[in-house]
Design an enzyme around this catalytic site. Sequence first.
Site, PDB file in Angstrom:
ATOM      1  N   LYS A  98       0.841  -1.198   0.000  1.00 26.34           N
ATOM      2  CA  LYS A  98       0.000   0.000   0.000  1.00 26.34           C
ATOM      3  C   LYS A  98       0.875   1.246   0.000  1.00 26.34           C
ATOM      4  O   LYS A  98       1.891   1.303   0.706  1.00 26.34           O
ATOM      5  CB  LYS A  98      -0.898  -0.026   1.238  1.00 26.34           C
ATOM      6  N   SER A 174      -9.222   2.261   3.416  1.00 28.40           N
ATOM      7  CA  SER A 174      -8.311   2.865   2.471  1.00 28.40           C
ATOM      8  C   SER A 174      -7.365   1.885   1.788  1.00 28.40           C
ATOM      9  O   SER A 174      -6.577   2.283   0.922  1.00 28.40           O
ATOM     10  CB  SER A 174      -7.488   3.937   3.196  1.00 28.40           C
ATOM     11  N   SER A 198      -9.635   0.023   7.725  1.00 25.46           N
ATOM     12  CA  SER A 198      -9.111   0.150   6.364  1.00 25.46           C
ATOM     13  C   SER A 198      -8.514  -1.116   5.780  1.00 25.46           C
ATOM     14  O   SER A 198      -8.243  -1.171   4.581  1.00 25.46           O
ATOM     15  CB  SER A 198      -8.061   1.267   6.311  1.00 25.46           C
TER      16      SER A 198
END
Length: 478
Positions: A98, A174, A198
């Site tokens: 990420k 996210s 997330s």
Amino acid sequence: MTMTLTAGARGALCASHEDDKIASLDALALSRAFSNRELSPVEVAGSLLDRIERLNPQVNAIVHLDREKTLEMARAAERRYISGNVLSPLDGVPVTVKDLSSIAGWPRRRGSLAFDGLSPCAEDTPCVARLREAGVVFLGKTATPDSGCKVVTRSTAHGVTLNPYDLTKTPGGSSGGASAALAMGFGPLAVGSDGAGSIRIPASLTNVFGLKPGFGRVPAFPPDIDMPHSVVGPMSRSVQDAAVMLAVMSRPEPRDAFAWPVPFCVPDDLVDPDIRELVVAFSPRMGCRAPLENHEVDELVLEAIPLLTGAGARVLAEDPVWPLDPVEPFQIFWDTVCTATVDGFPQEKRSLLDPTILKAAEAGRMVSISAYQRAMEQRLKITAASRAFFNRFDLLVCPVVATAAWPVEYDVPEGFAADDWRWCPYTFPWNMTGQPAASVPIGVTSEGLPVGVQIVGPWGGEENVLRAAAAIERRRHI
């Protein structure tokens, strides 16, 4: 559990190529294939890079590739397999990261135009360093909203990420780039992060497994302004892969003052767990107010009970009892973290930040010192109540989020405000208490949209969270 898209998702992506077999293999299956000389790390990395270049434009999960660096890592892993000097069970296995985490020599944009997205990072984030030491092959950086500030994956820097199961829906956020990449077969493992849900929310919406470890389980450095709420954790297509990944990511980091001194060990019985010693609480509303409800999601979450009892667990219906609504202190923590984020930029850069951050930052500026201290006290009371609950139960099973994926144009389900966390009460309390929690796939709705069920454990309870998740995973496919 191998990765298979539903017929609807596969049709939407028009994906039927020879590399589907490689893309469907889990991490440990790849490791075995490398050891048996059935596949090479270079062959796998090249195939996945080609797959990303062909299919990523349809979902926008990967935001940075470096083919030469990836293949260089794969060639090094291949040499280790040939010489017999394999570093770990993940040696040569491709991993996406990420874009909130740093990879030395790769840029990091954090989903924001306010960050320099061109300069390479000087060093690895600790969990990335541990994965590098284990010999993994970094495949690419995955999309995130600006600074991880949303539960969808949309940013001015990288655009919108779509859900592979329905391209009109969000994959969540996210860590939505990470979850979409897994669902698309862009590698078997992904590094995610979770400050309010997330990892778990996108895992639930895309039919993958995601674990938010307890605070301190995966070392971090430098300290983050969102600590202790936000942690880094593994995402994968199987529970066993995530467990092995967690064992690597949680190796010691001397600079992290909060890192656990006790190492994480992969449970021996993840293939077919016997969980007769576990007493599990089932709570369809988690003792919280639930302004958003979905009958199909409720029915799917309920299906976890016979799967757990089939593995021997004793399951009782009981809600946690909270001393106050957990959203009260969490909203203060969220807003003030956004204030600190904004204040960390020069004035001329702040207009480039996502409006969601700017709006929350303005609310954070209105929080008094006494209100913040009261929120700290409330968090302690919530944590104490959770501790009392887990003195009687080994695990809690509840929803991840009370909906399947929603239309991609909305930041949150229609009818709710993006800055109001009351629609999503099941994930962020465990960020405040610092406990491990996971989302494991449980089924799909009548529209073919995935749903996950959440498993929460006490501090230090990652092993039993993983064992229960593996019991659900195995019996769901029998």
